[in-house]
Design an enzyme around this catalytic site. Structure first.
Site, PDB file in Angstrom:
ATOM      1  N   LYS A  59      32.120  27.505  40.223  1.00 29.17           N
ATOM      2  CA  LYS A  59      31.053  26.647  39.686  1.00 29.17           C
ATOM      3  C   LYS A  59      31.187  25.238  40.227  1.00 29.17           C
ATOM      4  CE  LYS A  59      32.841  28.030  35.995  1.00 29.17           C
ATOM      5  NZ  LYS A  59      33.428  29.248  36.437  1.00 29.17           N
ATOM      6  N   GLU A  88      37.402  41.666  34.339  1.00 30.83           N
ATOM      7  CA  GLU A  88      38.055  40.720  33.412  1.00 30.83           C
ATOM      8  C   GLU A  88      37.377  40.777  32.043  1.00 30.83           C
ATOM      9  OE1 GLU A  88      36.969  36.780  32.784  1.00 30.83           O
ATOM     10  OE2 GLU A  88      35.981  36.552  34.737  1.00 30.83           O
TER      11      GLU A  88
END
Ligand code: PSU
Ligand code: MN
Length: 310
Positions: free
Chosen positions: A161, A29
């Site tokens: 996260k 990415e």
């Protein structure tokens, strides 16, 4: 072999040649380059991930929008140019046509990269952490989860996260039928922190098992991605005592300052980095490289398996 790409896409020469001879490829990415990391760490990280994939015997294909095209693979100078573009757009699924219409460069998110990589016939992708369900009061669910439910690829990440609502993120992935594989772990990796106590759907311990799982999943007719979650190398992990207060403070500040939408994830990451004196970024760099290594191994293994089947 002729490889056709839809309009607006273009291959880097090396990636096209790799596709033509069916060599193992790993997509990368680029939101992490344009929005996730500061300069100069963004460029050195991008190069390190590419090198880690090559070291395993696979070819990297960093995906981005540059010069009016959805690029599948960037040359060295192109990577440098992207890393130095201050106003690149963040490209998730709905943003491709915007960037092409406005002729602006952009970094692709997990969802955006999955979309483009799949169009280009690439089946393995390495990233840091996926987006998920945010913790803040209003509804904010990353398009990454939608993309994972619809695009059949192996996505290697370090979980998500804990600035996100992780139980809700895992429930969502279950609802939309995405297998969550713990690589060498029974619990879900939490990005720069060590895995906590949330269960994965299956633990696997080798690239060969992961390839076997994915081939089985897709042979059954499933269309979803296989999400492979590898913990951050333990020496670089942030302890819960370091991570949680920083994440909570960053989340509070985001609410106070009215930060939402596309800007929320970069804001939270940037604040957590400041609040942990850069330690979260070092963990981030370490897990990104670690994921590139595993994705390279998986792509090479997948190539062997395909040859045996043919
Ligand atoms: N995690 C990081 N760095 C990042 C991202 C996630 O440590 O740059 C990016 C990824 O590209 C991911 C995106 O796909 O954030 C999710 O953004 P959103 O929550 O707006 O969907
Ligand atoms: Mn969002």
């Amino acid at each position: 072999m002729t490889i056709n790409l839809p309009p607006h896409f273009s291959f880097a020469d090396e990636v096209l040649r790799a596709r033509q001879r069916n060599a193992p490829l790993v997509a990368l990415e680029s939101t992490v380059i344009t929005h996730g990391l500061p300069q100069p760490e963004n460029l050195s990280l991008a190069r390190d991930m590419e090198a880690a994939i090559r070291a395993q015997g696979a070819i990297p294909a960093t995906i981005a929008i540059l010069d009016g095209k959805i690029r599948i693979g960037l040359t060295g100078p192109e990577l440098e140019r992207l890393a130095a573009t201050p106003d690149a757009l963040k490209i998730s699924l709905r943003d491709f046509a915007s960037a092409l219409t406005l002729n602006k460069p952009g970094g692709t998110t997990v969802a955006g990269t999955m979309f483009a990589a799949h169009q280009a016939g690439i089946q393995v992708f390495a990233t840091g952490g996926i987006g998920g369900v945010h913790r803040e009061g209003h509804l904010d669910i990353s398009t990454d989860l939608q993309a994972l439910s619809q695009i059949p690829m192996i996505v290697v990440c370090a979980g998500a996260k804990s600035i996100l609502d992780l139980p809700a993120t895992l429930e969502y992935l279950e609802t939309v039928g995405v297998p969550v594989i713990g690589y060498g772990t029974d619990t879900f990796p939490e990005f720069f922190s060590p895995p906590g106590n949330l269960p994965v759907s299956l633990r696997l311990d080798s690239p060969a098992e992961i390839v076997r799982f994915a081939e089985t999943h897709w042979t059954l007719g499933m269309k979803s991605a296989v999400l492979v979650c590898e913990p951050v190398p333990s020496g670089d992990a942030l302890s819960v005592e370091e991570a949680v207060p920083a994440e909570e403070q960053a989340s509070r500040e985001a609410i106070e300052r009215g930060i939402s939408g596309q800007k929320l994830t970069p804001f939270l990451l940037g604040r957590v980095k400041e609040l942990t004196d850069g330690k979260s970024m070092r963990a981030n760099l370490s897990l990104l490289k670690n994921n590139a290594v595993l994705a390279g191994k998986i792509a090479v293994e997948m190539g062997k398996t395909r040859q045996n089947l043919a």
